[in-house]
Structures are given as C-alpha cells and as structure tokens.
Design a protein around this motif. Structure first.
Motif, mmCIF file in Angstrom:
data_model
loop_
_atom_site.group_PDB
_atom_site.id
_atom_site.type_symbol
_atom_site.label_atom_id
_atom_site.label_comp_id
_atom_site.label_asym_id
_atom_site.label_seq_id
_atom_site.Cartn_x
_atom_site.Cartn_y
_atom_site.Cartn_z
ATOM 1 N N PRO A 50 -3.558 -2.697 7.214
ATOM 2 C CA PRO A 50 -3.506 -3.581 6.025
ATOM 3 C C PRO A 50 -3.573 -2.847 4.695
ATOM 4 C CG PRO A 50 -4.924 -4.526 7.718
ATOM 5 C CD PRO A 50 -4.547 -3.152 8.193
ATOM 6 N N SER A 51 -4.359 -1.777 4.619
ATOM 7 C CA SER A 51 -4.462 -1.056 3.346
ATOM 8 C C SER A 51 -3.140 -0.397 2.977
ATOM 9 C CB SER A 51 -5.573 -0.003 3.431
ATOM 10 O OG SER A 51 -5.280 0.956 4.444
ATOM 11 N N GLN A 52 -2.420 0.152 3.946
ATOM 12 C CA GLN A 52 -1.116 0.742 3.671
ATOM 13 C C GLN A 52 -0.113 -0.310 3.201
ATOM 14 O OE1 GLN A 52 -0.351 2.552 7.494
ATOM 15 N NE2 GLN A 52 -1.021 4.581 6.795
ATOM 16 N N VAL A 53 -0.164 -1.481 3.816
ATOM 17 C CA VAL A 53 0.755 -2.551 3.423
ATOM 18 C C VAL A 53 0.469 -3.011 1.999
ATOM 19 C CG1 VAL A 53 1.473 -4.905 3.925
ATOM 20 C CG2 VAL A 53 1.097 -3.306 5.800
ATOM 21 N N VAL A 54 -0.807 -3.206 1.681
ATOM 22 C CA VAL A 54 -1.168 -3.665 0.342
ATOM 23 C C VAL A 54 -0.767 -2.630 -0.703
ATOM 24 C CG1 VAL A 54 -3.096 -4.265 -1.171
ATOM 25 C CG2 VAL A 54 -3.010 -5.160 1.162
ATOM 26 N N ASN A 55 -1.028 -1.364 -0.437
ATOM 27 C CA ASN A 55 -0.655 -0.308 -1.387
ATOM 28 C C ASN A 55 0.855 -0.246 -1.589
ATOM 29 O OD1 ASN A 55 -3.337 0.451 -1.754
ATOM 30 N ND2 ASN A 55 -3.263 1.953 -0.091
ATOM 31 N N ARG A 56 1.606 -0.449 -0.526
ATOM 32 C CA ARG A 56 3.065 -0.416 -0.641
ATOM 33 C C ARG A 56 3.568 -1.588 -1.481
ATOM 34 N NH1 ARG A 56 7.256 2.003 2.045
ATOM 35 N NH2 ARG A 56 9.209 0.863 2.095
ATOM 36 N N ILE A 57 3.017 -2.768 -1.253
ATOM 37 C CA ILE A 57 3.437 -3.936 -2.024
ATOM 38 C C ILE A 57 3.091 -3.773 -3.498
ATOM 39 C CG2 ILE A 57 3.076 -6.412 -2.336
ATOM 40 C CD1 ILE A 57 2.645 -6.627 0.668
ATOM 41 N N LEU A 58 1.872 -3.295 -3.770
ATOM 42 C CA LEU A 58 1.459 -3.108 -5.163
ATOM 43 C C LEU A 58 2.290 -2.036 -5.853
ATOM 44 C CD1 LEU A 58 -2.438 -3.289 -4.816
ATOM 45 C CD2 LEU A 58 -0.862 -5.095 -5.543
ATOM 46 N N HIS A 59 2.726 -1.036 -5.100
ATOM 47 C CA HIS A 59 3.519 0.049 -5.686
ATOM 48 C C HIS A 59 4.908 -0.435 -6.081
ATOM 49 C CE1 HIS A 59 5.127 4.060 -6.386
ATOM 50 N NE2 HIS A 59 6.104 3.800 -5.515
ATOM 51 N N PHE A 60 5.548 -1.244 -5.247
ATOM 52 C CA PHE A 60 6.922 -1.664 -5.498
ATOM 53 C C PHE A 60 7.020 -2.945 -6.309
ATOM 54 C CE2 PHE A 60 7.785 0.790 -1.475
ATOM 55 C CZ PHE A 60 8.479 1.807 -2.106
ATOM 56 N N SER A 61 6.083 -3.869 -6.129
ATOM 57 C CA SER A 61 6.210 -5.184 -6.756
ATOM 58 C C SER A 61 5.006 -5.606 -7.583
ATOM 59 C CB SER A 61 6.477 -6.251 -5.677
ATOM 60 O OG SER A 61 7.607 -5.930 -4.918
ATOM 61 N N ASN A 63 1.065 -6.997 -8.337
ATOM 62 C CA ASN A 63 0.250 -8.063 -7.755
ATOM 63 C C ASN A 63 1.084 -9.284 -7.377
ATOM 64 O OD1 ASN A 63 -2.135 -6.573 -8.093
ATOM 65 N ND2 ASN A 63 -2.391 -7.300 -10.197
ATOM 66 N N SER A 64 2.163 -9.514 -8.116
ATOM 67 C CA SER A 64 2.998 -10.672 -7.802
ATOM 68 C C SER A 64 3.694 -10.540 -6.451
ATOM 69 C CB SER A 64 4.045 -10.877 -8.898
ATOM 70 O OG SER A 64 4.897 -9.737 -8.993
ATOM 71 N N GLY A 65 3.821 -9.303 -5.943
ATOM 72 C CA GLY A 65 4.457 -9.118 -4.649
ATOM 73 C C GLY A 65 3.690 -9.744 -3.508
#
Length: 378
Positions: A50-61, A63-65
């Motif tokens: 989960p931490s890797q997924v959250v970091n990836r989403i925050l990096h590309f998109s 908080n709105s991601g």
C-alpha cells in the motif's frame, strides 16, 4: 392525503439512502483506489504494498489521484445498492408471505442475496469499468510532451476512433520501415498503413488503457458491450457477496433480537414485539457482514478488475467470435471469467477490499438509519 404522505416518506428514504451511499463511498474511496492499483499493478514476480501505491499516486497525480473516478463509483453504487436492496426485499417478501412472525431463514436470505447481487452487477458494470480506468490513469505516467508535439498529424481513422489519442509516429514509422521489403504500389504507403487501427501504436497493440477511459472512447474502439466486460466474474462476485452479506446480516440480526428479548416479560412471540435495534448495532452487524463477504468474493473481484484494464478493439472481438475462439483455462475458470495467468494473483488486495467493504457498509447502514430516524416522524 395518505398517498401524499407515502410519497413524501418514499422520497425521504431515497434521499437518506443516496446521502448515506455518497458518504460511505467518499470516506472509503482511497482504500478502493489503493486496492485497484494493487490488483492491476502486481505481477507474478512483483507485489506492490500500500505505501508504494500511495507514493506512486501522489507522485503522478497528487492528492486528487486518490479520488480519481469517485463520481463514476458514486453513481454506480447509488443505482447498484438500490437494485441490491430492492431485489432482496422483493424476493424475501415471497418467503415471508403467509408467515405470522414475518421471519426469514438464513438460507432464504442467502438465496435472495445472490439474486440481488446479480441485479447489482448489471447496474454497476459500466460505472465500475470507467472508475477502474480512471484509477489506473491516476497512478500512471503522463504522456511525454515531446512525443505529443511530434504527433501533431493524426491519421483519419485513428482520430475517428479516439479523438484525444495521439499515436507515437516514431514507432509507426519504424514499423513501416520494417515493411519496406514489400512492393510499394500505393503512392503513399506510410499514410495508408497508418490508417489501420492495429497500427495505432506501431507495435501491433491497441492503445493504452490511459487513452480509452471515457465512455465514448470505449464505445468507439471497443463497442458498447465492453462496458459490461467480463460480466461473468462480476455476476459471480456480486452474487457471492450478496448471498454471504445478507445471510450473515440476517444471522447477526436475529441473534441480537434474541439477546434483546432476554428478560422481557412476557416473552415476545414475534420479532416486531421485541422492537427495532439501535443504528449502532445494525451498522456494526453490516460492517462485519461486509468484511466476511468481501473476503469470500475477492478472487472474482481481482479477475474482473484486471480484465477491465485490457483494451480489446471491436475487430479483435469480431475475429474471436467468427473463429469461435475458446476461452483459456479450466472449466471453472472459463465459466467464472478467471484468466489462467491470474491464478497466483487472485488474493492481491484482499484485506484492503475487506476493510473498505466493512467501513463502507457500516457507514452506509448506520447513517441511513440515523437519517431516517431524524427525518421521518414517528
């Protein structure tokens, strides 16, 4: 006057249910996003935490991601839960007909829940596909600006199938170069080859799911039937979920009624004489039932989520139909829509989905009953 009052109460219940579904969906949507990316992004030799997924989403998109596709899921869940509870009430009404105590057995609740889950799948499938693709887009790399600038000229067929898609002309030209041994009878073979849909990426593959996530894009390239993609897994998942959810909820509901009836003098003869349960107790029972049902049906949820991220153009689907293409895998996998390559990935994101389902079910049921108690006069 009585009809007007009944219509007013129906509208009040509908508003309370819609508000409860919207609240539960919004509170638990980040868990659903992380669950989806875990299911889609994991492979046989790679498992995302989960931490890797959250970091990836925050990096590309940003908080709105975490809330990409929330609108699609909210619309789908309002209609889907309405179908689920509506069909359940209709089916259980036949079971209760003629009974003095108006009771319902656990097995009857299970069968009614399975029928309700199947109806829910038909309502939510289009919104679920669009939601999944928006979530995947939020965790994926944005297109390179240099590549987009290089693809200013879009062939006519490509622009008609996908209006916003910009193919990689470098890959297209390289593919055309591999075909240069052919006799060039056409005055402009490069442009002619690029008119074919299967040359859209220059690799023989359809466009990425990032470019096919709007309703009209899906309909243009894959057809309207793609909105109900892998319906078998969805029906099995929601039927199993609905059956276990309502059976567990009925068992816990009856146990709480029996516990409440202890010590009453005289002992109640029917459940109506015991009185209603508190919204807190009902919401906790719904949360526990949702967690158990999510664990039991998660394998089919993973199979369907991964299938919804596969872009299958219409011409390939037609070829499979004409050639009588046989689904891969064993009989059980073919009938339930599980691809054999996903056998070792079916448990990915299970506890995320269980937690999301538990919290969402508890919030939806609890807030609905509290809203009804507040809005509807006794």
């Amino acid at each position: 006057m009585e009809k007007l009052l009944e219509n007013h109460q129906f509208a009040t219940h509908a508003i309370a249910a819609s508000a409860a579904v919207s609240l539960g969906t919004a509170l638990t949507y980040p868990l659903d996003t992380v669950k989806t990316i875990t299911q889609v992004g994991s492979g046989p030799g790679k498992q995302l935490n989960p931490s890797q997924v959250v970091n990836r989403i925050l990096h590309f998109s940003g908080n709105s991601g975490l809330y990409g596709g929330l609108g699609w899921l909210t619309i789908g869940r309002i209609s889907g839960l309405g179908a689920r509870f509506g069909v359940f009430e209709i089916v259980t009404a036949f079971y209760k007909d003629g009974r003095e105590d108006n009771s319902l057995n656990v097995s009857e609740a299970y069968l009614a829940g399975m029928a309700a889950g199947a109806a829910e799948t038909l309502m939510t499938s289009p919104f679920e596909l669009l939601k999944v693709r928006e979530q995947v887009a939020a965790a994926s790399r944005a297109p390179n600006t240099a590549a987009v600038a290089e693809t200013a000229h879009t062939p006519q067929v490509i622009s008609r199938l996908l209006r916003t898609y910009t193919p990689d002309l470098r890959a297209l030209n390289q593919t055309v170069g591999l075909l240069s041994v052919l006799n060039p009878k056409h005055p402009n073979m490069t442009a002619a080859l690029q008119e074919y849909p299967w040359m859209m990426t220059g690799t023989g593959n359809p466009p990425s799911v990032l470019d096919v996530r709007r309703p009209f894009d899906v309909a243009s390239l894959e057809g309207w039937r793609a909105l109900w993609k892998n319906l078998r897994s969805g029906i099995v998942r929601d039927s199993l979920y609905g059956g276990i959810f309502f059976a567990t909820w009925q068992f816990l509901h009856q146990a709480m009624l029996d516990w409440k009836a202890v010590g009453m003098n005289p002992p109640p003869s029917t459940n109506e004489e015991v009185g209603p349960l508190s919204p807190v107790a009902t919401s906790l029972a719904a949360g526990f039932s949702g967690a158990i049902a999510a664990v039991a049906s998660h394998s089919f949820d993973t199979a369907r989520t991964r299938a919804q991220c596969i872009v299958l153009p219409k011409y390939i689907a037609k070829e499979r139909m004409f050639l009588r293409w046989k689904r891969p895998g064993k009989i059980f996998e073919r009938w339930t829509g599980i691809h054999p390559t996903d056998r070792n990935l079916l448990s990915r994101g299970m506890w995320l989905r269980s937690a999301r389902s538990a919290v969402a079910s508890s919030v939806i049921v609890g807030s609905y009953f509290m809203a009804v108690d507040f809005l509807v006069p006794r």
